[in-house]
Write a protein that holds these residues in place. Structure first.
Motif, mmCIF file in Angstrom:
data_model
loop_
_atom_site.group_PDB
_atom_site.id
_atom_site.type_symbol
_atom_site.label_atom_id
_atom_site.label_comp_id
_atom_site.label_asym_id
_atom_site.label_seq_id
_atom_site.Cartn_x
_atom_site.Cartn_y
_atom_site.Cartn_z
ATOM 1 N N PRO A 16 43.625 44.869 27.056
ATOM 2 C CA PRO A 16 43.931 44.139 28.605
ATOM 3 C C PRO A 16 42.667 44.460 29.157
ATOM 4 O O PRO A 16 43.209 44.378 30.895
ATOM 5 C CB PRO A 16 44.312 46.171 28.320
ATOM 6 N N ASN A 17 41.645 44.147 28.568
ATOM 7 C CA ASN A 17 40.671 44.420 29.373
ATOM 8 C C ASN A 17 40.234 42.189 30.062
ATOM 9 O O ASN A 17 39.651 42.348 31.190
ATOM 10 C CB ASN A 17 38.515 45.061 28.572
ATOM 11 N N ILE A 18 41.370 41.672 28.886
ATOM 12 C CA ILE A 18 40.855 40.514 29.337
ATOM 13 C C ILE A 18 41.893 40.371 30.335
ATOM 14 O O ILE A 18 41.436 39.211 31.463
ATOM 15 C CB ILE A 18 41.829 39.695 27.915
ATOM 16 N N ILE A 19 43.411 40.568 30.628
ATOM 17 C CA ILE A 19 44.082 40.644 31.023
ATOM 18 C C ILE A 19 43.563 40.809 32.686
ATOM 19 O O ILE A 19 43.576 40.334 33.704
ATOM 20 C CB ILE A 19 45.321 42.048 31.757
ATOM 21 N N PHE A 20 42.848 41.962 32.584
ATOM 22 C CA PHE A 20 41.825 42.789 33.709
ATOM 23 C C PHE A 20 41.124 41.749 34.336
ATOM 24 O O PHE A 20 41.045 41.669 35.713
ATOM 25 C CB PHE A 20 41.146 44.313 33.980
ATOM 26 N N GLY A 21 40.203 41.135 33.474
ATOM 27 C CA GLY A 21 39.072 39.818 33.840
ATOM 28 C C GLY A 21 39.624 38.425 34.597
ATOM 29 O O GLY A 21 39.270 38.396 35.020
ATOM 30 N N SER A 233 48.428 43.759 34.637
ATOM 31 C CA SER A 233 47.659 43.467 34.865
ATOM 32 C C SER A 233 48.027 45.332 35.116
ATOM 33 O O SER A 233 47.092 46.133 34.997
ATOM 34 C CB SER A 233 46.779 43.250 36.286
ATOM 35 N N SER A 234 48.848 45.930 35.268
ATOM 36 C CA SER A 234 49.436 47.152 35.381
ATOM 37 C C SER A 234 50.210 47.603 34.129
ATOM 38 O O SER A 234 49.368 48.392 33.632
ATOM 39 C CB SER A 234 50.088 47.769 36.559
ATOM 40 N N VAL A 235 51.273 47.283 34.275
ATOM 41 C CA VAL A 235 52.475 48.060 33.305
ATOM 42 C C VAL A 235 51.888 47.991 31.957
ATOM 43 O O VAL A 235 51.540 48.995 31.148
ATOM 44 C CB VAL A 235 53.573 47.468 33.431
ATOM 45 N N PHE A 236 51.744 46.288 31.923
ATOM 46 C CA PHE A 236 51.690 45.971 30.007
ATOM 47 C C PHE A 236 50.158 46.968 30.050
ATOM 48 O O PHE A 236 49.839 46.596 28.596
ATOM 49 C CB PHE A 236 51.629 44.285 29.789
ATOM 50 N N SER A 257 35.495 47.544 28.834
ATOM 51 C CA SER A 257 35.120 47.447 29.777
ATOM 52 C C SER A 257 34.160 46.225 31.008
ATOM 53 O O SER A 257 35.086 45.158 31.543
ATOM 54 C CB SER A 257 35.522 48.750 31.293
ATOM 55 N N ASN A 258 33.471 45.979 30.251
ATOM 56 C CA ASN A 258 32.438 44.701 30.241
ATOM 57 C C ASN A 258 33.062 43.289 29.848
ATOM 58 O O ASN A 258 32.198 41.958 30.234
ATOM 59 C CB ASN A 258 30.862 45.213 30.025
ATOM 60 N N ILE A 259 34.003 43.333 29.250
ATOM 61 C CA ILE A 259 34.628 42.352 28.457
ATOM 62 C C ILE A 259 35.038 41.181 29.705
ATOM 63 O O ILE A 259 35.295 40.197 29.768
ATOM 64 C CB ILE A 259 35.326 42.122 26.975
ATOM 65 N N ILE A 260 35.500 42.231 31.051
ATOM 66 C CA ILE A 260 36.127 42.206 32.154
ATOM 67 C C ILE A 260 34.740 40.614 33.064
ATOM 68 O O ILE A 260 35.465 39.722 33.273
ATOM 69 C CB ILE A 260 36.126 42.953 33.193
ATOM 70 N N THR A 261 33.828 41.135 32.559
ATOM 71 C CA THR A 261 32.738 40.406 33.306
ATOM 72 C C THR A 261 32.658 38.804 32.627
ATOM 73 O O THR A 261 32.572 37.596 33.374
ATOM 74 C CB THR A 261 31.080 40.759 33.331
ATOM 75 N N VAL A 262 32.858 38.821 31.384
ATOM 76 C CA VAL A 262 33.129 37.177 30.559
ATOM 77 C C VAL A 262 33.918 36.958 30.183
ATOM 78 O O VAL A 262 34.108 35.688 30.893
ATOM 79 C CB VAL A 262 32.535 37.930 28.690
#
Length: 299
Positions: A16-21, A233-236, A257-262
């Motif tokens: 999910p955090n990769i998707i958020f990124g 980015s929401s449901v899945f 969550s900090n993977i989002i930055t990467v």
């Protein structure tokens, strides 16, 4: 079995955090056509509609009958409703560097709340790695800053409150995992998000709401961005994340969550052709190693 649960939990916190990124790219596209509140209203309405359809056709099962839903209602108010509102207005009054630093504090907030409310005390390694991760994210944010920007005290307070909201969400999602399935928690989140933003957006934008909504909906690019933000980015993503909090503790889940930055740095370089420095590479490696350190389980 415990090991399998641990691995599945880690994967479902990472993905999910990769998707958020990548979502910032689609948010930028959507912002070319609509006000942020319209984007949030459409995003979570589509997300809830998707889950409602899946429920009706029997793909997912949701059952709140006889259950105490107070805590997951509170969880849903924290995320997505309060978090996105506070972040939206907080970002307007702060520099990109400062906002990046403040929002990166979520794992620290989760460490504190997890120890107090869930009695899941972090190890010294988890605390050290979390602090290092936050420091690395702060450094990346400062490197990406272009000329600073305005900073308002009220906006800073809003971002800090957004961090608190995200931290509380993590704690409640973990705490209610024994009472509600990942699907039920996610379903409630989008029901509250859709209802909340569908009320807030027209109230704030007033007479501008309908014309801007219709104009945005007339563009295929807007719908492409919305589909990513609402479905992927929401449901899945939140289904996976709520599953992760059922399998691993809140501190470990939040550390991703900090993977989002990467991912954001990577997306900027590959897709937007932004420059990449050696220092950015080093900082991204530090973030990844820090997240690994938080999730390192003693045998």
């Amino acid at each position: 079995m415990k090991n399998k649960n641990d691995i599945s939990g880690v994967i479902c916190a990472l993905v999910p955090n990769i998707i958020f990124g990548f979502s910032f790219l689609f948010s930028k596209t959507a912002l070319n056509f609509a006000h942020p509140l319209i984007i949030l209203a459409v995003r979570f309405t589509v997300a809830f509609a998707a889950m409602f359809i899946l429920r009706v056709i029997g793909v997912i099962k949701v059952n709140f009958k006889g259950k105490n839903v107070k805590m997951i209602l509170l969880m849903s108010l924290m995320q997505p409703l309060l978090y996105f509102l506070l972040e939206l207005y907080g970002l307007k009054g702060t520099s990109s560097a400062l906002s990046g630093v403040i929002t990166s504090l979520v794992p620290i907030g989760v460490i504190v709340l997890s120890a107090v409310f869930l009695k899941e005390k972090p190890t010294k390694l988890q605390i050290v790695c979390s602090v290092i991760s936050v420091a690395a994210v702060a450094a990346v944010s400062l490197l990406a800053a272009n000329g600073g920007g305005k900073t308002e005290v009220t906006a800073c307070i809003m971002l800090i409150c957004a961090v608190v909201a995200a931290s509380v969400f993590n704690i409640l999602s973990r705490g209610e995992a024994k009472n509600f399935s990942p699907v039920e928690r996610t379903y409630m989140m989008f029901a509250v998000g859709a209802a909340g933003f569908d009320i807030i957006a027209p109230c704030v934008l007033r007479e501008k709401f309908v014309p801007e909504l219709l104009l945005a909906c007339s563009h295929i690019e807007f719908w492409g961005a919305i589909l990513y933000l609402s479905v992927a980015s929401s449901v899945f993503a939140f289904l996976m994340y709520n599953y992760a909090t059922s399998k691993i503790d809140a501190v470990r889940a939040a550390s991703f969550s900090n993977i989002i930055t990467v991912v954001s740095v990577f997306a900027g370089v590959v897709i937007l052709k932004e420059p990449l420095s050696i220092l950015q590479i080093i900082l991204c490696v530090i973030i990844i190693l820090s997240v690994w350190g938080v999730n390192r389980v003693k045998k």
